[in-house]
Design a protein around this motif. Structure first.
Motif, PDB file in Angstrom:
ATOM      1  N   SER A  26      25.391 -16.573   7.494  1.00 49.49           N
ATOM      2  CA  SER A  26      24.916 -15.632   8.513  1.00 49.49           C
ATOM      3  C   SER A  26      23.710 -16.219   9.241  1.00 49.49           C
ATOM      4  N   PHE A  27      23.608 -15.916  10.521  1.00 52.98           N
ATOM      5  CA  PHE A  27      22.446 -16.319  11.299  1.00 52.98           C
ATOM      6  C   PHE A  27      21.431 -15.186  11.224  1.00 52.98           C
ATOM      7  N   CYS A  28      20.254 -15.460  10.658  1.00 53.36           N
ATOM      8  CA  CYS A  28      19.243 -14.438  10.425  1.00 53.36           C
ATOM      9  C   CYS A  28      17.949 -14.826  11.122  1.00 53.36           C
ATOM     10  N   THR A  29      17.248 -13.821  11.651  1.00 53.23           N
ATOM     11  CA  THR A  29      15.965 -14.110  12.284  1.00 53.23           C
ATOM     12  C   THR A  29      14.964 -14.562  11.233  1.00 53.23           C
ATOM     13  N   MET A  30      14.083 -15.436  11.636  1.00 55.99           N
ATOM     14  CA  MET A  30      13.081 -15.976  10.720  1.00 55.99           C
ATOM     15  C   MET A  30      11.846 -15.080  10.775  1.00 55.99           C
ATOM     16  N   GLN A  31      11.958 -13.930  10.163  1.00 54.31           N
ATOM     17  CA  GLN A  31      10.817 -13.031  10.070  1.00 54.31           C
ATOM     18  C   GLN A  31      10.622 -12.678   8.605  1.00 54.31           C
ATOM     19  N   TYR A  32       9.419 -12.331   8.273  1.00 51.34           N
ATOM     20  CA  TYR A  32       9.089 -12.036   6.882  1.00 51.34           C
ATOM     21  C   TYR A  32       8.676 -10.578   6.799  1.00 51.34           C
ATOM     22  N   GLY A  33       9.329  -9.842   5.939  1.00 49.29           N
ATOM     23  CA  GLY A  33       9.055  -8.419   5.811  1.00 49.29           C
ATOM     24  C   GLY A  33       8.166  -8.069   4.640  1.00 49.29           C
ATOM     25  N   GLY A  34       7.592  -9.060   3.980  1.00 44.15           N
ATOM     26  CA  GLY A  34       6.689  -8.795   2.866  1.00 44.15           C
ATOM     27  C   GLY A  34       7.296  -9.188   1.533  1.00 44.15           C
ATOM     28  N   PRO A  35       6.484  -9.075   0.472  1.00 43.64           N
ATOM     29  CA  PRO A  35       6.911  -9.547  -0.844  1.00 43.64           C
ATOM     30  C   PRO A  35       7.736  -8.537  -1.651  1.00 43.64           C
ATOM     31  N   ALA A  36       8.065  -7.389  -1.082  1.00 44.83           N
ATOM     32  CA  ALA A  36       8.759  -6.337  -1.839  1.00 44.83           C
ATOM     33  C   ALA A  36      10.117  -6.820  -2.346  1.00 44.83           C
ATOM     34  N   THR A  37      10.438  -6.406  -3.559  1.00 46.19           N
ATOM     35  CA  THR A  37      11.757  -6.671  -4.143  1.00 46.19           C
ATOM     36  C   THR A  37      12.272  -5.378  -4.758  1.00 46.19           C
ATOM     37  N   TRP A  82      18.015  -4.102   3.430  1.00 44.04           N
ATOM     38  CA  TRP A  82      17.102  -3.172   2.750  1.00 44.04           C
ATOM     39  C   TRP A  82      17.033  -1.858   3.528  1.00 44.04           C
ATOM     40  N   ASP A  83      16.780  -1.966   4.851  1.00 41.18           N
ATOM     41  CA  ASP A  83      16.574  -0.778   5.680  1.00 41.18           C
ATOM     42  C   ASP A  83      17.807   0.123   5.741  1.00 41.18           C
ATOM     43  N   ARG A  84      19.002  -0.442   5.579  1.00 43.73           N
ATOM     44  CA  ARG A  84      20.222   0.384   5.569  1.00 43.73           C
ATOM     45  C   ARG A  84      20.228   1.353   4.387  1.00 43.73           C
ATOM     46  N   LEU A  85      19.515   1.022   3.318  1.00 44.98           N
ATOM     47  CA  LEU A  85      19.515   1.874   2.131  1.00 44.98           C
ATOM     48  C   LEU A  85      18.266   2.749   2.012  1.00 44.98           C
ATOM     49  N   VAL A  86      17.446   2.820   3.061  1.00 48.02           N
ATOM     50  CA  VAL A  86      16.314   3.748   3.052  1.00 48.02           C
ATOM     51  C   VAL A  86      16.911   5.145   3.190  1.00 48.02           C
ATOM     52  N   PRO A  87      16.568   6.107   2.366  1.00 44.77           N
ATOM     53  CA  PRO A  87      15.465   6.217   1.431  1.00 44.77           C
ATOM     54  C   PRO A  87      15.801   5.913  -0.035  1.00 44.77           C
ATOM     55  N   LEU A  88      16.985   5.330  -0.320  1.00 47.39           N
ATOM     56  CA  LEU A  88      17.195   4.869  -1.707  1.00 47.39           C
ATOM     57  C   LEU A  88      16.097   3.867  -2.041  1.00 47.39           C
ATOM     58  N   LEU A  89      15.867   2.934  -1.135  1.00 46.29           N
ATOM     59  CA  LEU A  89      14.760   1.988  -1.249  1.00 46.29           C
ATOM     60  C   LEU A  89      13.635   2.511  -0.362  1.00 46.29           C
ATOM     61  N   PRO A  90      12.384   2.242  -0.699  1.00 42.33           N
ATOM     62  CA  PRO A  90      11.279   2.781   0.101  1.00 42.33           C
ATOM     63  C   PRO A  90      11.292   2.243   1.533  1.00 42.33           C
ATOM     64  N   ASP A  91      10.836   3.087   2.453  1.00 42.94           N
ATOM     65  CA  ASP A  91      10.767   2.708   3.862  1.00 42.94           C
ATOM     66  C   ASP A  91       9.528   1.841   4.063  1.00 42.94           C
ATOM     67  N   LEU A  92       9.723   0.550   4.259  1.00 39.11           N
ATOM     68  CA  LEU A  92       8.612  -0.392   4.426  1.00 39.11           C
ATOM     69  C   LEU A  92       8.480  -0.860   5.875  1.00 39.11           C
ATOM     70  N   ARG A  93       9.205  -0.206   6.772  1.00 40.13           N
ATOM     71  CA  ARG A  93       9.091  -0.579   8.196  1.00 40.13           C
ATOM     72  C   ARG A  93       7.694  -0.223   8.694  1.00 40.13           C
ATOM     73  N   GLN A  94       7.218  -0.999   9.651  1.00 45.86           N
ATOM     74  CA  GLN A  94       5.917  -0.714  10.247  1.00 45.86           C
ATOM     75  C   GLN A  94       6.006   0.582  11.029  1.00 45.86           C
ATOM     76  N   ASP A 151       0.831  -1.211   0.000  1.00 47.66           N
ATOM     77  CA  ASP A 151       0.000   0.000   0.000  1.00 47.66           C
ATOM     78  C   ASP A 151       0.867   1.263   0.000  1.00 47.66           C
ATOM     79  N   GLY A 152       0.552   2.136  -0.929  1.00 45.65           N
ATOM     80  CA  GLY A 152       1.245   3.423  -0.986  1.00 45.65           C
ATOM     81  C   GLY A 152       2.615   3.373  -1.628  1.00 45.65           C
ATOM     82  N   VAL A 153       3.086   2.215  -2.035  1.00 45.33           N
ATOM     83  CA  VAL A 153       4.394   2.087  -2.684  1.00 45.33           C
ATOM     84  C   VAL A 153       4.170   1.458  -4.057  1.00 45.33           C
ATOM     85  N   PRO A 154       3.995   2.302  -5.076  1.00 46.90           N
ATOM     86  CA  PRO A 154       3.723   1.754  -6.405  1.00 46.90           C
ATOM     87  C   PRO A 154       4.962   1.088  -7.003  1.00 46.90           C
ATOM     88  N   ASP A 155       4.717   0.115  -7.872  1.00 47.54           N
ATOM     89  CA  ASP A 155       5.820  -0.473  -8.633  1.00 47.54           C
ATOM     90  C   ASP A 155       6.361   0.633  -9.536  1.00 47.54           C
TER      91      ASP A 155
END
Length: 183
Positions: A129-140, A167-179, A83-87
């Motif tokens: 790398s050991f990564c948490t098993m969380q899903y941040g959505g289908p964004a690519t 992804w979040d390290r490059l916000v705002p190059l990439l859209p901010d999709l954090r809750q 929502d709010g982030v167009p392709d």
């Protein structure tokens, strides 16, 4: 007499070893000196390289793309942002800033923060790398172009904690999709 001959022979042997050491050191100096002399003049005249993050603006090398064009040019394609982030596909130029990215200054600043001498700002998550098993959505996202004189071809998703952090390290190059409420 026998004692004198032994002493004389021992002295000659020491002088011989000393002479061999001196000749060996001199030969090594000649080899090093001639190998340095074999460096072509243009390579020997190059200034020491300075990391891009430490280069003062007055010492920034001129653009290789011609007047008015930046060598730092990226194409950013974002899909399935929600929502709010167009392709969309954005063009971003830095040094000087430009393009149709919605936040040129912020995007260039995020890239500068991630640019370190000897590190790739677009590097994938290291294997193992050991990564948490969380899903941040289908964004690519797919980022291509040139940054700091190097080609870029990087893909991003939000399939686990490591990928989300990348992804979040490059916000705002990439859209901010954090809750909302997260930083």
């Amino acid at each position: 007499m026998l004692q004198v001959n032994r002493s004389a022979r021992a002295a000659r042997a020491r002088r011989g070893r000393t002479l061999r050491r001196v000749l060996f050191a001199a030969a090594g100096s000649v080899v090093v000196g001639t190998s340095l002399a074999a460096v072509p003049a243009p390579a020997a005249a190059l200034p020491a390289l300075t990391p891009p993050s430490l280069t003062p603006p007055s010492l920034t090398p001129p653009s290789l793309q011609g007047p008015g064009r930046s060598a730092d040019h990226l194409t950013v394609t974002v899909r399935n942002g929600g929502d709010g982030v167009p392709d969309r596909t954005y063009q971003l130029y830095c040094h000087p800033g430009g393009g149709d990215h919605p936040d040129v200054g912020g995007a260039c600043a995020a890239l500068e923060r991630g640019t370190r001498w000897g590190k790739d700002a677009f590097a994938p998550v290291p294997g193992g790398s050991f990564c948490t098993m969380q899903y941040g959505g289908p964004a690519t996202a797919h980022v291509t172009g040139t940054w700091a004189g190097r080609p870029v071809n990087a893909r991003y998703d939000r399939t686990d904690g490591c990928q989300i952090a990348r992804w979040d390290r490059l916000v705002p190059l990439l859209p901010d999709l954090r809750q909302k409420g997260q930083s």
